[in-house]
Write an enzyme that holds these catalytic residues in place. Structure first.
Site, short mmCIF file in Angstrom:
data_model
loop_
_atom_site.label_atom_id
_atom_site.label_comp_id
_atom_site.label_asym_id
_atom_site.label_seq_id
_atom_site.Cartn_x
_atom_site.Cartn_y
_atom_site.Cartn_z
N ASP A 270 -0.85 6.68 -7.23
CA ASP A 270 -1.25 5.86 -6.03
C ASP A 270 -1.36 4.37 -6.63
OD1 ASP A 270 -2.14 4.75 -3.63
OD2 ASP A 270 -4.12 5.15 -4.10
N ASP B 2 0.74 -1.10 -0.13
CA ASP B 2 0.11 -0.05 0.05
C ASP B 2 0.79 1.21 -0.16
OD1 ASP B 2 -2.17 1.83 0.17
OD2 ASP B 2 -2.62 1.30 2.25
#
Length: 411
Positions: A275, A95
């Protein structure tokens, strides 16, 4: 942060040995990509929007909301991590929008390198959370890449992480602030930060490489490089740009960019993030409407994506991301959802769906432009699978380069 604990664990380590330094750089580790389609495409976009909201706003208790984890009901990206001595292997979500590393307590195996600090920890994600106790332990992410005395959470309670053993957070270290509930101003070193601090890798730098979907529901479709970059994974040179100073994007791997479709301006120069935990490319509402008008696309209620005809696809223009001194362009094929996956997201088998979506956040009202909110775009996985991305925490830089898949027509 844990003086008594560190003294005790240093005694243990003096017996069990020191971390093994990597002999050669760069060290690249496979990233596993898993596709899981179970509840329809609506949740995919909803996940991205919930994540975008979490990246922007604090929660009601004043604690920073970390991002939704990289896993969602459609695409999971993970890395195999060994913890402890003797080691136990865990499948952890990778992540880029959070920085805490943790594992489920039901899977965690304490060994001679494990030390319970007693410090409670909690991270709230957009549609999930974990809470538990912070431990110190030995964490290995690849050949020669062992961080000793690494702080990890052991979750007594969590939600939203089915099929995985926890999370490996690779966001900026400041994202760990306010996650130790009794020491809210204390940051927790990330695994990469620890590897650099222990001279196991030369710099706190990650290189991330993805490739487009290739037909398997679970496969190695990427690599993460610790301590530098891998020239075998990109073409030409890497262009670096400074992390934006505009909040809230500045808290993450945020940059400034503008977007044009052909020569038509879609998004004026503004801040957002790169991201790997978001699936689509999300842009502000006004920018989305401009893109929709420029492409002639129609909103498809079944998939909640924009749909175009074969004729419109044949005339689709490049989507250009102007970042730093370079322009990174998505060719027409890179702007569409993989057609082999259409039915899995509730679409028609032979239809063409675009992967540019409305970010769904309205922070301002009135007639003023809403493209200046501090997180007006998220360049997600569909962007990263076309460009090599470098997260350089040492110098607060983000790098981009083209790859062998930049101009691929696999979709």
């Amino acid at each position: 942060m844990y003086s008594a604990a560190l003294l005790t664990l240093f005694l243990i380590l003096s017996i069990t040995g020191s971390p093994v330094k990597a002999a050669n750089y760069p060290i690249s580790v496979p990233i596993i990509n898993r596709l899981k389609f179970s509840n329809g495409t609506n949740n995919l976009l909803a996940h991205d929007r919930a994540r975008a909201q979490a990246l922007r706003n604090p929660n009601k208790h004043g604690q920073r909301l970390a991002s939704v984890p990289l896993w969602n009901q459609y695409m999971g990206y993970s890395i195999l991590v060994d913890i402890g001595n003797p080691p136990t292997r865990y499948n952890l979500i990778l992540d880029s929008g959070s920085a805490n590393t943790w594992v489920e307590d039901s899977w965690y195996v304490e060994t001679k390198t494990s030390f319970r600090t007693g410090q409670p920890v909690r991270v709230t994600y957009g549609d999930g959370y974990f809470e538990g106790i912070e431990y110190l332990d030995s964490v290995n992410v690849g050949p020669g890449l062992t961080a000793v005395l690494q702080s990890i959470g052991v979750a007594s309670e969590s939600q939203g992480f089915d099929d995985f053993d926890g999370v490996l957070g690779i966001g900026p270290i400041a994202l760990t602030l306010n996650t130790l509930t009794e020491l809210p101003t204390e940051p927790i070193p990330t695994v990469t930060n620890s590897l650099a601090g222990q001279n196991t890798i030369p710099r706190d730098v990650l290189g991330i490489f993805f490739q487009p979907y290739s037909g398997s529901s679970e496969a190695t479709r990427g690599q993460i490089t610790f301590g530098g970059t891998d020239p075998d994974l990109y073409n030409g040179i890497i262009m670096y740009t400074h992390i934006t100073e505009i909040k809230p994007a500045s808290k993450y791997w945020g940059i400034d960019q503008s977007i044009t479709y052909g020569t038509t301006e879609i998004l004026a120069f503004t801040a957002g993030i790169i991201d790997c935990a978001s699936s689509y490319i999300l842009i502000s509402t006004k920018a989305y409407e401009r893109y929709k008008a420029a492409t002639g696309a129609e909103y498809d209620p079944a998939t909640k994506l924009l749909a175009i005809s074969d004729d419109q696809y044949s005339t689709l223009q490049p989507l250009n991301f102007h970042i730093g001194t370079e322009t990174f362009s998505l060719i027409p094929n890179a702007q569409i959802w993989p057609r082999s996956l259409n039915t899995m997201i509730g679409g028609q088998e032979h239809s063409i769906y675009l992967i540019v979506c409305d970010i769904g956040i309205h922070m301002k009202t009135g007639e003023e432009d809403d493209d200046k909110n501090g997180n007006d775009f998220i360049n997600g996985y569909v962007f990263m699978q076309r460009f090599y991305v470098v997260y350089d925490a040492t110098n607060s830089l983000l790098g981009l380069a083209r790859t062998p898949f930049t101009y691929a027509t696999t979709n």
